[in-house]
Write an enzyme that holds these catalytic residues in place. Structure first.
Site, short mmCIF file in Angstrom:
data_model
loop_
_atom_site.label_atom_id
_atom_site.label_comp_id
_atom_site.label_asym_id
_atom_site.label_seq_id
_atom_site.Cartn_x
_atom_site.Cartn_y
_atom_site.Cartn_z
N GLU A 162 0.84 -1.19 0.00
CA GLU A 162 0.00 0.00 0.00
C GLU A 162 0.88 1.25 0.00
OE1 GLU A 162 -3.50 0.09 -0.20
OE2 GLU A 162 -2.52 1.93 -0.86
N LYS A 221 8.31 -1.63 -1.53
CA LYS A 221 7.58 -0.88 -0.51
C LYS A 221 8.55 -0.32 0.53
CE LYS A 221 4.61 0.69 2.35
NZ LYS A 221 3.23 0.77 2.64
N CYS A 277 4.81 3.87 9.56
CA CYS A 277 5.59 3.16 8.54
C CYS A 277 7.07 3.49 8.46
CB CYS A 277 4.97 3.41 7.17
SG CYS A 277 3.44 2.51 6.96
#
Ligand code: UDX
Ligand code: UDX
Length: 465
Positions: A162, A221, A277
């Site tokens: 994501e 990612k 994150c």
């Protein structure tokens, strides 16, 4: 395979908005979001869509449109797994706080639990999609669990990281720069990749949907977040030098950002990056590099975090120094607690660490954040374990009115860049403060000259006093 039934495990900041947008854009697909947390599911089902548990601009409207039509929130995990052809795993993967890899490796406990549950329940072939950010090669571990504990059915594991940023989740999902789908390079793997690509193709142009092998997808990612965080740490490093030399970091950002090779985004100097994150993903990268014996690679990326910790500490230390080396029993007002504007998420927010530092210096802190509640603020501090919960509660106050928060304060610190802060009646705030009235802008959002004209002793990040 044409997908008509999707299940997502984890109704958090990623699972909730992502599934809401899939449901809105694909009315032919039934989307069920499940979560172990019954309270959270109840909030997603609240009659009043403005009360859903996650604040994101535009999200309530989308949930309002799709919920009950083809979007469902439920605690019946097994039923949803059983019915779905495609299962997204979107549970949290916190940094380990115990044992091997403590403080660095991702805790994959929840991922493993999900995999075991899927294996136990599945009676037909399933596509399992990793949505959580995971260390490279986790797909392999999930596959192992599924293949060895399942009922003999076949699983395909896809990595679909994501890239949405909180605060802009809905627009990032509706109009992403790219979507990344990683899968096995076998025939079955390609079919699974195609199945997911055709879900996204309902609203995203094909040329923006990239397909890769699983490991490239997983590593991309982590790499994207490491590069973004590195930009923030790079400009923050320059901010300290600017303060010493008389340069203005905003001018430097603008000057370098106009170089198209560098680009203008993510060059805002700040009190430090936060969020669920950046730190976690870089720590993952560092851990993986170390585990392969790549110490220079590990050190290189770790420096991004070291710089960020320094920036948070430096901001707090500067408050103490400026207030004549003591903040003991002084009221310091915080405007903002979320890790950035337009979200109610506070994970790893710089405000938590700045508060912790000032509490150690015996300050009294009063907080106002437009979207964060008192309970969350106290939880965040208690989680650090620096002092007793009673002490935290005693030294902290949270109000729902910014003017109240700033009343009688010796200093104000702006910790989040909420737009509304710019439009406050700063004359009124100034009048009600102790003098000299100190104002520390940790986000460089206020007009320095205007604040100085009002009478504030004003400090921003990366600008010589
Ligand atoms: C996401 C990603 O998944 C994570 O990897 C990334 O690094 C940060 O963003 P996020 O959606 O923000 O996580 O996490 P959170 O808001 O904590 O939501 C996770 C949800 O999963 C929680 O509601 C939790 O109750 C649920 N959960 C967790 C389960 O339903 N089952 C579990 O076994 C574990
Ligand atoms: C990030 C990534 O951007 C997203 O693609 C990924 O999927 C999840 O992690 P998020 O953590 O939601 O998203 O927020 P982001 O906008 O990246 O900001 C992270 C932190 O950096 C915030 O605390 C923000 O205030 C800070 N930041 C960002 C700066 O201090 N300066 C900047 O110029 C940009």
């Amino acid at each position: 395979m044409k997908i008509t039934n999707i299940c997502c495990i984890g109704a958090g900041y990623v699972g909730g908005p992502t599934m809401a947008v899939i449901a809105q854009k694909c009315p032919h697909i039934k989307v069920t979001v499940v979560d172990l947390n019954a309270e959270r599911i109840a909030a997603w089902n609240d009659q009043d869509v403005t009360k859903i548990p996650i604040y994101e601009p535009g999200l309530s409207e989308i949930v309002g449109e799709a919920r009950g039509r083809n979007l469902f929130f439920s605690t019946e995990v097994e039923k949803a797994i059983d019915e779905a052809q495609m299962i997204f795993i979107s549970v949290n993967t916190p940094t380990k706080t115990y044992g091997l890899g403590k403080g660095m490796a991702a805790d994959l406990k929840y991922i493993e639990l999900c995999a075991r549950q899927i294996a136990a329940v599945a009676k037909d072939n399933k596509i399992v999609v990793e949505k959580s950010t995971l260390p490279v090669r986790t797909a392999e571990a999930i596959k192992n669990i599924l293949d060895n504990t399942g009922n003999g059915v076949k699983f395909q594991i896809l990595s679909n990281p994501e890239f949405l940023a909180e605060g802009t989740a809905v627009s990032d999902l509706l109009n992403p720069d790219r979507v990344l789908v990683g899968g096995d390079t076998t025939h079955e793997g390609n079919q699974a990749v195609e199945a997911l690509v055709s879900v996204y193709a309902n609203w995203i142009p094909k040329e923006r949907i990239l397909t890769t092998n699983v490991w490239s997808s997983e590593l991309s990612k982590l790499t994207a977040n490491a590069f973004l965080a590195q930009r923030v740490s790079s400009i923050n490093a320059m901010s300290e030098l600017c303060e010493m030399t008389g340069a203005d970091v905003k001018e430097v950002s603008k000057a370098i950002g106009m170089d198209s090779r560098i680009g203008s985004k993510f060059l805002n100097a700040s009190v430090g990056f936060g969020g669920s994150c950046f730190q976690k993903d870089i720590l993952n990268l560092v851990y993986i590099a170390k585990s392969y014996g790549l110490n220079e690679v590990a050190d290189y990326w770790e420096q991004v975090i070291i710089m960020n910790d320094h920036q948070k500490r430096r901001f707090a230390a500067n408050i103490v120094r400026t207030l004549y080396n003591t903040v003991s029993d002084k009221k310091i007002a915080f405007l903002g607690w979320a890790f950035k504007k337009d979200t109610n998420d506070t994970r790893e927010s710089a405000a938590i660490y700045v508060a912790d530092y000032l509490l150690n210096e015996q300050a009294n802190i009063s907080v106002f954040d437009p979207k964060v509640q008192e309970k969350q603020i106290l939880n965040d501090l208690n989680y650090l374990g620096s002092r007793s919960q009673e002490m935290n509660a005693k030294q902290m106050t949270v109000t729902e009115d910014p003017y109240e928060t700033c009343k009688g304060a010796h200093a104000i610190a702006v910790l989040t860049e909420w737009d509304e802060f710019k439009n406050y009646d700063w004359n009124r705030i100034y009048e009600n403060m102790q003098k000299p009235a100190f104002l520390f802008d940790g986000r460089n959002i206020l007009d320095a000259q205007k604040m100085k004209d009002i009478g504030f002793v004003f400090t921003s990040v990366g600008k010589h006093l």
